[in-house]
Motif scaffolding. Structure first.
Motif: not given
Length: 122
Positions: A96-100
């Motif tokens: 998954m391409k996740v923005t945190t």
């Protein structure tokens, strides 16, 4: 961020399995989700991907047999695998391409699950 994959197992040819991958952590947004697989002695390959808007793409070898889907509210990725064949035997990995959320900004990275093994007997 952690991705927990599950649902693998042993199945006879022609059977079905459903893989799941749950994301947890301080997540601001998840963009593309995907399933990859790696068979013994082979390179990891893309099986299927799905965007935040629901657009999907599949490897030619699984088109018509596998269906990728996602539950954005629960942050879960699925892969329904039907008509399984021995050549589908592999370890399956979710990505998954996740923005945190960071202290004063956001950061986007690719995260991987630990892999779940699928074995299809003939």
């Amino acid at each position: 961020v952690q991705l927990q994959a599950s649902g693998g197992g042993l199945v006879q040819a022609g059977g079905s399995l459903r893989l799941s991958c749950a994301a947890s952590g301080s997540i601001f947004r998840i963009d593309v989700m995907a399933w990859y697989r790696q068979a013994p002695g082979k390179q990891r390959e893309l099986v299927a991907g799905i965007t935040n808007g629901g657009s999907t793409n599949y490897a030619d070898s699984v088109k018509g047999r596998f269906t990728i889907s996602r539950d954005n509210g629960k942050r879960i990725l699925y892969l329904q695998m039907n008509s399984l064949q021995p050549e589908d035997t592999a370890s399956y990995y979710c990505s998954m391409k996740v923005t945190t959320r960071q202290l004063i900004s956001l950061a986007t990275d690719d995260y991987w699950g630990q892999g779940t093994k699928v074995t299809v007997s003939s």
